[in-house]
Write a protein that holds these residues in place. Structure first.
Motif, PDB file in Angstrom:
ATOM      1  N   GLY A  85     -21.190 -45.803  62.237  1.00 35.17           N
ATOM      2  CA  GLY A  85     -20.288 -44.876  62.900  1.00 35.17           C
ATOM      3  C   GLY A  85     -19.397 -45.567  63.903  1.00 35.17           C
ATOM      4  N   GLU A  86     -19.980 -45.991  65.015  1.00 29.88           N
ATOM      5  CA  GLU A  86     -19.257 -46.698  66.056  1.00 29.88           C
ATOM      6  C   GLU A  86     -20.165 -47.776  66.641  1.00 29.88           C
ATOM      7  OE1 GLU A  86     -17.371 -45.626  70.434  1.00 29.88           O
ATOM      8  OE2 GLU A  86     -17.009 -44.244  68.767  1.00 29.88           O
ATOM      9  N   VAL A  87     -19.584 -48.929  66.912  1.00 29.53           N
ATOM     10  CA  VAL A  87     -20.347 -50.072  67.417  1.00 29.53           C
ATOM     11  C   VAL A  87     -19.650 -50.617  68.660  1.00 29.53           C
ATOM     12  CG1 VAL A  87     -20.984 -52.478  66.941  1.00 29.53           C
ATOM     13  CG2 VAL A  87     -21.356 -50.730  65.205  1.00 29.53           C
ATOM     14  N   THR A  88     -20.424 -50.964  69.660  1.00 27.76           N
ATOM     15  CA  THR A  88     -19.910 -51.637  70.852  1.00 27.76           C
ATOM     16  C   THR A  88     -20.298 -53.104  70.807  1.00 27.76           C
ATOM     17  OG1 THR A  88     -20.036 -49.648  72.199  1.00 27.76           O
ATOM     18  CG2 THR A  88     -19.963 -51.747  73.372  1.00 27.76           C
ATOM     19  N   PHE A  89     -19.305 -53.973  70.934  1.00 28.77           N
ATOM     20  CA  PHE A  89     -19.534 -55.410  71.066  1.00 28.77           C
ATOM     21  C   PHE A  89     -19.642 -55.754  72.549  1.00 28.77           C
ATOM     22  CE2 PHE A  89     -17.019 -55.548  67.009  1.00 28.77           C
ATOM     23  CZ  PHE A  89     -17.994 -56.136  66.219  1.00 28.77           C
ATOM     24  N   LYS A 100     -16.530 -56.263  76.825  1.00 31.61           N
ATOM     25  CA  LYS A 100     -17.032 -55.229  75.931  1.00 31.61           C
ATOM     26  C   LYS A 100     -15.866 -54.491  75.282  1.00 31.61           C
ATOM     27  CE  LYS A 100     -21.197 -54.170  78.652  1.00 31.61           C
ATOM     28  NZ  LYS A 100     -22.009 -53.076  79.250  1.00 31.61           N
ATOM     29  N   TRP A 101     -16.016 -54.180  74.008  1.00 30.61           N
ATOM     30  CA  TRP A 101     -15.084 -53.295  73.317  1.00 30.61           C
ATOM     31  C   TRP A 101     -15.783 -52.696  72.112  1.00 30.61           C
ATOM     32  CZ3 TRP A 101     -13.737 -55.260  68.399  1.00 30.61           C
ATOM     33  CH2 TRP A 101     -13.877 -56.642  68.206  1.00 30.61           C
ATOM     34  N   ASN A 102     -15.175 -51.684  71.520  1.00 33.56           N
ATOM     35  CA  ASN A 102     -15.874 -51.005  70.437  1.00 33.56           C
ATOM     36  C   ASN A 102     -14.989 -50.844  69.213  1.00 33.56           C
ATOM     37  OD1 ASN A 102     -14.164 -49.016  71.342  1.00 33.56           O
ATOM     38  ND2 ASN A 102     -15.778 -47.582  71.934  1.00 33.56           N
ATOM     39  N   THR A 117     -19.924 -41.059  67.248  1.00 33.24           N
ATOM     40  CA  THR A 117     -18.647 -41.785  67.216  1.00 33.24           C
ATOM     41  C   THR A 117     -17.683 -41.126  68.203  1.00 33.24           C
ATOM     42  OG1 THR A 117     -17.949 -40.423  65.341  1.00 33.24           O
ATOM     43  CG2 THR A 117     -18.931 -42.559  64.841  1.00 33.24           C
ATOM     44  N   PRO A 118     -17.901 -41.307  69.492  1.00 31.89           N
ATOM     45  CA  PRO A 118     -17.066 -40.599  70.473  1.00 31.89           C
ATOM     46  C   PRO A 118     -15.614 -41.043  70.499  1.00 31.89           C
ATOM     47  CG  PRO A 118     -18.535 -42.169  71.551  1.00 31.89           C
ATOM     48  CD  PRO A 118     -18.974 -42.091  70.127  1.00 31.89           C
ATOM     49  N   ASP A 119     -15.320 -42.267  70.065  1.00 26.60           N
ATOM     50  CA  ASP A 119     -13.962 -42.798  70.207  1.00 26.60           C
ATOM     51  C   ASP A 119     -13.212 -42.946  68.893  1.00 26.60           C
ATOM     52  OD1 ASP A 119     -14.137 -43.175  73.057  1.00 26.60           O
ATOM     53  OD2 ASP A 119     -15.520 -44.819  72.632  1.00 26.60           O
ATOM     54  N   PHE A 120     -13.864 -42.608  67.770  1.00 32.95           N
ATOM     55  CA  PHE A 120     -13.222 -42.828  66.476  1.00 32.95           C
ATOM     56  C   PHE A 120     -13.485 -41.644  65.553  1.00 32.95           C
ATOM     57  CE2 PHE A 120     -14.088 -46.994  68.260  1.00 32.95           C
ATOM     58  CZ  PHE A 120     -12.868 -47.632  68.104  1.00 32.95           C
ATOM     59  N   THR A 130     -19.047 -35.219  61.487  1.00 33.75           N
ATOM     60  CA  THR A 130     -18.376 -34.537  62.589  1.00 33.75           C
ATOM     61  C   THR A 130     -19.410 -33.908  63.528  1.00 33.75           C
ATOM     62  OG1 THR A 130     -18.238 -32.380  61.493  1.00 33.75           O
ATOM     63  CG2 THR A 130     -16.508 -34.008  60.982  1.00 33.75           C
ATOM     64  N   PRO A 131     -18.967 -33.429  64.693  1.00 37.52           N
ATOM     65  CA  PRO A 131     -19.921 -32.791  65.611  1.00 37.52           C
ATOM     66  C   PRO A 131     -20.652 -31.601  65.010  1.00 37.52           C
ATOM     67  CG  PRO A 131     -17.905 -33.350  66.772  1.00 37.52           C
ATOM     68  CD  PRO A 131     -17.645 -33.617  65.322  1.00 37.52           C
ATOM     69  N   THR A 132     -20.091 -30.977  63.974  1.00 43.07           N
ATOM     70  CA  THR A 132     -20.750 -29.813  63.367  1.00 43.07           C
ATOM     71  C   THR A 132     -21.655 -30.177  62.193  1.00 43.07           C
ATOM     72  OG1 THR A 132     -18.860 -29.427  61.886  1.00 43.07           O
ATOM     73  CG2 THR A 132     -18.823 -28.335  64.043  1.00 43.07           C
ATOM     74  N   THR A 133     -21.688 -31.458  61.822  1.00 34.54           N
ATOM     75  CA  THR A 133     -22.521 -31.885  60.694  1.00 34.54           C
ATOM     76  C   THR A 133     -24.004 -31.779  61.049  1.00 34.54           C
ATOM     77  OG1 THR A 133     -20.836 -33.444  59.914  1.00 34.54           O
ATOM     78  CG2 THR A 133     -23.094 -33.796  59.150  1.00 34.54           C
TER      79      THR A 133
END
Length: 519
Positions: free
Chosen positions: A209-213, A200-202, A378-381, A386-389
């Motif tokens: 936003g962010e995807v995990t393979f 697994k990697w992302n 998107t916790p890693d990128f 953004t968190p405030t959006t």
């Protein structure tokens, strides 16, 4: 050993476990001393990450791209990795390049990523690249090179991968790994059989936003006394879509592999940044502009705001387009975005619209996927959201037709009919100026017209007169130019049909379905 056995694994004894897994696959020393590995087969990619289907429904049939003549080459002596394949759409695609079995030859030499083009020339590749079809770059190629269980074991045994954490689960052992460059992945091994089961990697991705393979390995078989999987199935954490399937024909171990070390002019070249062409603005009519980059956005002026038709390609370009649009009329900003359909090239800039707080107009059936996309974290990128959006954007559904009107502008939005490419789409129309805003109705691609009657069918259904057509994929055209564009594509596609019938080959999309009497 039973599946519930506790193995008492720690960081201190993690390498002992790795060696046991390596012995299961043919021997720790043999894997450690490998000099090269080649894998041969063929594969299929989910088109646009699963975001290019006929509709946005999770149950829509998946479209695929073929990856034929697939080959992966590892040269461990030189620390190079090469990915070769020929890509071809397995569905009707309007541009010839999509059916050309285009050869990809992508190389990673240490930390240098570069491409070998079909004409033999080479070009350096950026650290990270993303578009609606794929992701690429130095980091991505490194992680794909490690999406092979024997290669991971080789790198661990040679201390090129570090075990950062090891965790026992009910059926699996999970090792969190890192490369010297800091690239991270997870390696999961079946506790009972000691066979590697998953990697697994992302990655960042412009729509999601962010995807995990998560790549699952199946069907281990021996080649040159080492055991390799015959099947690779890579899912993403978006609708449980199988993004990439590899069907292996075979492997070769410790054979001569052609050197693909980067020549000096590539190794010494500056690492390129993400390429986006400079934006240009064309005045279409009073209060109407087309901003061109990769694709085009139409800007419509109202009394106190601007409305955009389409934000194509990716977040970076979309943000630049919004910023440029906001300079066109002093005191007026973009507040609304019309999305023609859900396909990931056409929603590549959607997250930028959410980040800017734009109101969204689209076919009612696309609300679900758009909200799904906006809510993804998107916790890693780094991401434009953004968190405030505020992700709870205002959505205005289109069923058949709505009209937006003030003292300056009348704008109609209509549901698209007669189109085998997109079932839940809309187009926009300015009745006073007779301007039609097209996205994949008439000008999806220059070469072939797989839905040649869609443009005129829509004009007739809604009784529209057209003077100009602003497009996403082409330039601003007159109505007559669009008709000529369609007619030429009809002729070319008919010639293609006859050609392949003569070879007794039957391609998807043929014979082309027609609705008009001139067929």
């Amino acid at each position: 050993m039973t599946r519930s056995t506790t193995m008492n694994l720690t960081i201190e004894n993690a390498m002992t476990f790795v060696e046991k897994v390596a012995e299961k696959l043919g021997g720790a020393n043999s894997i450690k001393e490998m000099t090269s590995l080649q894998m041969f087969g063929y594969g299929q990619y989910a088109y646009m990450w699963g975001g290019g289907n006929i509709s946005a429904s999770p149950d829509a049939p998946q479209k695929y791209m073929a990856a034929n003549e697939l080959q992966r080459n590892w040269n461990f002596k030189e620390d190079t990795f090469q990915m070769k394949e020929r890509r071809n759409m397995l569905f009707p695609f309007a541009a010839e390049f999509g059916h050309a079995f285009y050869p990809l030859n992508q190389v990673l030499d240490g930390e240098i990523a570069y491409d070998i083009l079909p004409d033999g020339t080479m070009k350096r590749v950026a650290e990270f690249l993303q578009d609606p079809l794929t992701v690429d770059g130095r980091r991505i190629r490194r992680l794909w090179s490690l999406t092979n269980p024997v290669v991971v074991l080789h790198e661990l045994l040679n201390h090129k991968l570090t075990v950062e954490h090891i965790q026992e689960k009910t059926d699996l052992v999970e090792l969190a790994l890192a490369t010297a460059a800091g690239d991270k992945l997870k390696f999961l091994v079946d506790k009972r059989s000691l066979l590697p089961e998953q990697i697994k990697w992302n990655t960042a991705q412009t729509n999601l936003g962010e995807v995990t393979f998560t790549t699952t390995f199946t069907g281990y078989m021996p080649f040159d006394d080492l055991h390799f999987p015959m099947g690779y199935s890579t899912k993403i954490n978006f609708r449980d879509i199988v993004y990439f399937k590899v069907y292996v024909d075979g492997y070769r171990v410790n054979r001569d592999v052609k050197s693909v070390q980067a020549p000096e002019h590539i190794a010494s070249a500056d690492i390129p940044q993400e390429f986006l062409p400079p934006l240009s603005v064309e005045r279409v009519d009073d209060g109407v502009w087309r901003i061109a980059g990769i694709g085009g956005t139409t800007v419509i002026e109202f009394d106190d705001h601007l409305t955009l038709f389409e934000l194509y390609w990716n977040q970076t370009q979309a943000k630049a387009i919004i910023d440029l649009a906001n300079t066109l009329v002093p005191g007026k900003k973009a507040t609304d975005l019309i999305i023609s359909h859900h396909h990931f090239d056409h929603t590549g800039g959607f997250r930028a619209a959410v980040a800017q707080g734009l109101r969204i107009y689209a076919n009612r059936e696309n609300e679900g996927i758009l909200r799904e996309m906006a809510q993804r974290e998107t916790p890693d990128f780094e991401d434009i959201i953004t968190p405030t959006t505020d992700r709870n954007f205002e959505f205005v559904p289109i069923d058949e037709h709505i009209r937006l009107e003030d003292s300056k502008t009348i704008l109609d939005i209509y549901r698209v009919i007669s189109n085998s490419h997109m079932a839940d789409a809309v187009f926009a129309y300015l009745p006073q100026q007779q301007i039609f805003m097209d996205s994949d109705i008439a000008t999806a691609g220059f070469d072939w017209q797989f839905w040649p009657d869609s443009y005129l069918d829509n004009l007739e259904r809604y009784e529209l007169q057209v003077s100009k057509v602003t497009t996403v994929h082409e330039k601003v055209l007159t109505h007559s130019e669009v008709l000529a564009y369609i007619e030429a594509g009809k002729q070319r596609i008919q010639e293609r049909h006859v050609k392949y019938l003569g070879m007794n080959e039957y391609l998807p999309g043929f014979p082309v379905f027609r609705t008009r009497k001139d067929n």
